[in-house]
Write an enzyme that holds these catalytic residues in place. Structure first.
Site, PDB file in Angstrom:
ATOM      1  N   GLY A 218      40.200 -81.019  47.858  1.00 40.43           N
ATOM      2  CA  GLY A 218      41.276 -79.983  47.342  1.00 40.43           C
ATOM      3  C   GLY A 218      42.616 -80.144  47.852  1.00 40.43           C
ATOM      4  CG  ASP A 219      46.974 -81.085  47.736  1.00 40.29           C
ATOM      5  OD1 ASP A 219      47.062 -81.720  48.922  1.00 40.29           O
ATOM      6  OD2 ASP A 219      48.308 -80.696  47.256  1.00 40.29           O
TER       7      ASP A 219
ATOM      8  CE  LYS B  75      47.008 -84.938  46.944  1.00 46.12           C
ATOM      9  NZ  LYS B  75      46.612 -84.533  48.404  1.00 46.12           N
TER      10      LYS B  75
ATOM     11  CG  ASN C  38      42.645 -75.412  54.268  1.00 41.46           C
ATOM     12  OD1 ASN C  38      43.005 -76.412  54.777  1.00 41.46           O
ATOM     13  ND2 ASN C  38      41.361 -74.912  54.452  1.00 41.46           N
TER      14      ASN C  38
ATOM     15  CE  LYS D 241      47.902 -88.035  54.246  1.00 41.45           C
ATOM     16  NZ  LYS D 241      48.012 -86.541  53.554  1.00 41.45           N
TER      17      LYS D 241
ATOM     18  CB  SER E 163      37.197 -85.457  52.979  1.00 40.79           C
ATOM     19  OG  SER E 163      37.627 -84.284  52.613  1.00 40.79           O
TER      20      SER E 163
ATOM     21  CB  THR F 295      44.433 -80.168  57.211  1.00 40.60           C
ATOM     22  OG1 THR F 295      43.348 -80.655  56.084  1.00 40.60           O
ATOM     23  CG2 THR F 295      45.766 -80.870  56.857  1.00 40.60           C
TER      24      THR F 295
ATOM     25  CD  GLN G 213      45.201 -88.677  50.544  1.00 39.20           C
ATOM     26  OE1 GLN G 213      45.919 -87.903  50.117  1.00 39.20           O
ATOM     27  NE2 GLN G 213      44.377 -88.428  51.477  1.00 39.20           N
TER      28      GLN G 213
ATOM     29  CE  LYS H  92      37.241 -87.654  50.370  1.00 41.74           C
ATOM     30  NZ  LYS H  92      37.675 -86.595  49.234  1.00 41.74           N
TER      31      LYS H  92
HETATM   32  P1  NDP Z   1      47.221 -74.066  49.817  1.00 44.16           P
HETATM   33  O1  NDP Z   1      47.399 -73.833  48.526  1.00 44.16           O
HETATM   34  O2  NDP Z   1      46.100 -73.430  50.595  1.00 44.16           O
HETATM   35  O3  NDP Z   1      48.591 -73.249  50.328  1.00 44.16           O
HETATM   36  C1  NDP Z   1      49.676 -73.804  50.253  1.00 44.16           C
HETATM   37  C2  NDP Z   1      50.745 -72.789  50.914  1.00 44.16           C
HETATM   38  O4  NDP Z   1      51.951 -73.319  50.604  1.00 44.16           O
HETATM   39  C3  NDP Z   1      50.805 -71.442  50.286  1.00 44.16           C
HETATM   40  O5  NDP Z   1      51.174 -70.500  51.318  1.00 44.16           O
HETATM   41  C4  NDP Z   1      51.798 -71.484  49.262  1.00 44.16           C
HETATM   42  O6  NDP Z   1      52.626 -70.295  48.918  1.00 44.16           O
HETATM   43  C5  NDP Z   1      52.945 -72.536  49.995  1.00 44.16           C
HETATM   44  N1  NDP Z   1      53.832 -73.327  48.703  1.00 44.16           N
HETATM   45  C6  NDP Z   1      53.114 -73.926  47.992  1.00 44.16           C
HETATM   46  N2  NDP Z   1      54.247 -74.611  47.265  1.00 44.16           N
HETATM   47  C7  NDP Z   1      55.285 -74.064  47.720  1.00 44.16           C
HETATM   48  C8  NDP Z   1      56.752 -74.195  47.230  1.00 44.16           C
HETATM   49  N3  NDP Z   1      56.960 -74.947  46.222  1.00 44.16           N
HETATM   50  N4  NDP Z   1      57.644 -73.643  48.071  1.00 44.16           N
HETATM   51  C9  NDP Z   1      57.320 -72.964  49.024  1.00 44.16           C
HETATM   52  N5  NDP Z   1      55.884 -72.642  49.374  1.00 44.16           N
HETATM   53  C10 NDP Z   1      54.743 -73.145  48.768  1.00 44.16           C
HETATM   54  O7  NDP Z   1      47.463 -75.451  50.107  1.00 44.16           O
HETATM   55  P2  NDP Z   1      47.147 -76.422  51.589  1.00 44.16           P
HETATM   56  O8  NDP Z   1      47.367 -75.450  52.741  1.00 44.16           O
HETATM   57  O9  NDP Z   1      45.802 -76.979  51.305  1.00 44.16           O
HETATM   58  O10 NDP Z   1      48.277 -77.517  51.345  1.00 44.16           O
HETATM   59  C11 NDP Z   1      49.470 -77.288  52.160  1.00 44.16           C
HETATM   60  C12 NDP Z   1      49.986 -78.874  52.132  1.00 44.16           C
HETATM   61  O11 NDP Z   1      49.311 -79.465  53.187  1.00 44.16           O
HETATM   62  C13 NDP Z   1      50.508 -79.562  51.025  1.00 44.16           C
HETATM   63  O12 NDP Z   1      51.646 -80.414  51.069  1.00 44.16           O
HETATM   64  C14 NDP Z   1      49.057 -80.458  50.894  1.00 44.16           C
HETATM   65  O13 NDP Z   1      49.484 -81.438  50.255  1.00 44.16           O
HETATM   66  C15 NDP Z   1      49.032 -80.660  52.357  1.00 44.16           C
HETATM   67  N6  NDP Z   1      47.790 -81.157  52.858  1.00 44.16           N
HETATM   68  C16 NDP Z   1      46.511 -80.351  52.644  1.00 44.16           C
HETATM   69  C17 NDP Z   1      45.176 -80.875  52.978  1.00 44.16           C
HETATM   70  C18 NDP Z   1      44.167 -80.103  52.944  1.00 44.16           C
HETATM   71  O14 NDP Z   1      43.120 -80.222  53.670  1.00 44.16           O
HETATM   72  N7  NDP Z   1      44.125 -78.917  52.209  1.00 44.16           N
HETATM   73  C19 NDP Z   1      45.128 -82.261  53.588  1.00 44.16           C
HETATM   74  C20 NDP Z   1      46.550 -83.011  53.939  1.00 44.16           C
HETATM   75  C21 NDP Z   1      47.492 -82.402  53.584  1.00 44.16           C
HETATM   76  P3  NDP Z   1      52.196 -69.758  47.318  1.00 44.16           P
HETATM   77  O15 NDP Z   1      50.732 -69.091  47.761  1.00 44.16           O
HETATM   78  O16 NDP Z   1      53.246 -68.793  47.145  1.00 44.16           O
HETATM   79  O17 NDP Z   1      52.111 -70.481  46.381  1.00 44.16           O
END
Ligand code: NDP
Length: 444
Positions: free
Chosen positions: A164-165, A125, A239, A113, A376, A208, A110, A89
């Site tokens: 998603g991620d 992943k 997100n 976690k 999830s 999250t 993961q 997962k």
């Molecule tokens: P989203 O795609 O919804 O948002 C990602 C955000 O981070 C955007 O604002 C993006 O900006 C920014 N970002 C991405 N890459 C970079 C970078 N290299 N440098 C600076 N900013 C960056 O993703 P999520 O919110 O889902 O995920 C965010 C983090 O949380 C990740 O590390 C993910 O692995 C982790 N996570 C997510 C979960 C989930 O349920 N969604 C669960 C557990 C962990 P821009 O739009 O400009 O790319």
């Protein structure tokens, strides 16, 4: 920390995984935490040897046709890291920076976690170096269909359940799910984060971010404090960042900054969350646009400066290694009390040392962002039962899960003589359950 029992294991990991810095960073942190566990359980050495090697790592070609009629080719990945306690997962990430090292570090983290959630889910992943930015809806659809055409050979509701991620939200999950169903003819819970009309769970979108704040509230409570009246800086505006902002505000905190990969906004009056949702979730625009309708807010180019803003609580919710030693020192100098990782591995090892030396309350990603995968798993339960729980029911379960995670990580840290060190606590508590399962099943 110097490795004692696991040093030779780490040498093998380094030799086998050259040019994979993120994966090595994640493994070294876990090994340094669980090294003392082998004093008590020497029989788990074979488990450690196995746990650092993925059960399977699939790499595949993803050809798709752009709007001009040209064929584009991306690379797809799925790591099925560990299935000792349940089906693999873990999410799918679509971002140009995606490579084998990043997928493996994410899959490795993961495992621990998912174990911490207390639910029966293994670690995996996946993703692609496809960049969804600037692509039309039709291009996203064609890419997702091609990606799933190959991935569908390896996943299933009882074997491997992606979600998603970064770059994979409700739209992408919908397209991926539709293609899986066409190929397999199965209406099964093979993906989570689905839309509500076709098997999604209420609270998954928020999980999250909300879970992160529930855990921070537990940690603060343990130190006779709370989120109320705290000034909070959050990176990202995706997100995780959006729903961490929502819950922090609900608990009486003021969130003053958000970012994207181009820059950050500082709104000293407190972020207008409805405006951010409209910009990011509906219009898919850059965070910079926020200042057009909020003259009191300022926009700054570049991501790093966000950590120089004075705050009580810092929540990195964008990407890996976004807080380095220098940024961590800025946080300390500005009186920051607590850091919670919404993103995966957003603090460098040097930054973590700074937090620990300065007694910052620090919630590492494996514990802090586990709410997403936990809900999830609740979505999987609802799909299997052909039932839908209410928002309140799922939210209550999420709260309980985050409370239990706090108990697990704080108890383990204390038991191994490092009270309050939740990095050690998360790694040990996460490891022990998987180790027991692997040992019992003879899969070491
Ligand atoms: P989203 O795609 O919804 O948002 C990602 C955000 O981070 C955007 O604002 C993006 O900006 C920014 N970002 C991405 N890459 C970079 C970078 N290299 N440098 C600076 N900013 C960056 O993703 P999520 O919110 O889902 O995920 C965010 C983090 O949380 C990740 O590390 C993910 O692995 C982790 N996570 C997510 C979960 C989930 O349920 N969604 C669960 C557990 C962990 P821009 O739009 O400009 O790319």
């Amino acid at each position: 920390m110097k490795l004692k029992n696991t040093e030779h294991i780490f040498e093998t990991v380094k030799r086998r995984n050259q040019n994979e810095p993120e994966f090595l960073q994640a493994v070294e942190e876990v090994l340094s935490s669980i090294d003392p566990v082998l004093d008590k359980y020497p029989e788990y050495e074979s488990v450690v040897n196995s746990i650092i090697e993925p059960e399977r790592f699939i790499i595949f070609r993803v050809p798709w046709i752009d709007d001009k009629g040209n064929t584009q080719v991306n690379r797809g990945f799925r790591v099925q890291f560990n299935s000792a306690i349940g089906p693999y997962k873990g999410g799918l990430r679509f971002h140009p920076s995606v490579n084998g090292s990043i997928i493996k570090f994410l899959g490795f983290e993961q495992i621990f976690k998912n174990s911490l959630t207390g639910l029966p889910i293994g670690g995996g992943k996946g993703g692609s170096d496809f960049d969804p930015k600037g692509k039309s809806d039709n291009e996203i659809l064609r890419f997702c269909q091609s990606f799933m055409t190959e991935l569908s050979k390896y996943i299933g509701a009882y074997t491997d359940v992606p979600a998603g991620d970064i770059g994979v939200g409700a739209r992408e999950i919908g397209y991926l799910y539709g293609q899986y169903k066409r190929i397999k003819g199965l209406n099964e819970g093979v993906l989570t984060g689905k839309g509500l009309p076709y098997g999604g769970s209420l609270t998954r979108k928020e999980a999250t971010g909300y879970g992160l704040i529930y855990l921070m509230e537990e940690i603060l409570k343990h130190n006779n404090d709370s989120m109320k009246d705290k000034t909070v800086v959050i990176s990202g505006s995706g997100n995780v960042a959006i729903y961490a902002t929502e819950k922090a505000m609900e608990l009486g905190a003021k969130v003053v900054a958000l970012s994207d990969s181009n820059g950050y906004i500082h709104d000293p009056n407190g972020i207008d969350l409805d405006a951010v949702k409209q910009l990011k979730e509906v219009e898919r625009k850059r965070i910079k646009e926020y200042v057009k309708d909020h003259p009191e807010a300022k926009y700054f180019d570049g991501c790093k400066g966000i950590w120089t803003i004075k705050c009580d609580v810092a929540l990195p919710c964008a990407t890996q290694n976004e807080i380095d030693e220098e940024s961590a020192k800025f946080l300390v100098a500005n009186g920051c009390k607590a850091v919670g990782e919404g993103a995966n591995m957003p603090s460098t090892p040097e930054a973590i040392e700074v937090y620990i030396e300065n007694n910052i309350m620090f919630a590492p990603a494996k514990a802090a962002n586990a709410g997403g995968v936990a809900v999830s798993a609740l979505e999987m339960s609802q799909n299997s039962m052909r039932l839908s729980w209410t928002f309140e029911e799922v939210d209550e379960k999420l709260k309980d899960i985050m409370k239990n995670i706090f108990v697990r990580i704080s108890t383990a840290a204390k038991e191994y003589g490092d009270e309050g060190n939740y990095v050690v606590g998360s790694n040990i508590a996460g490891f022990l359950k998987v180790a027991q399962a692997m040992y019992a099943q003879g899969t070491v």
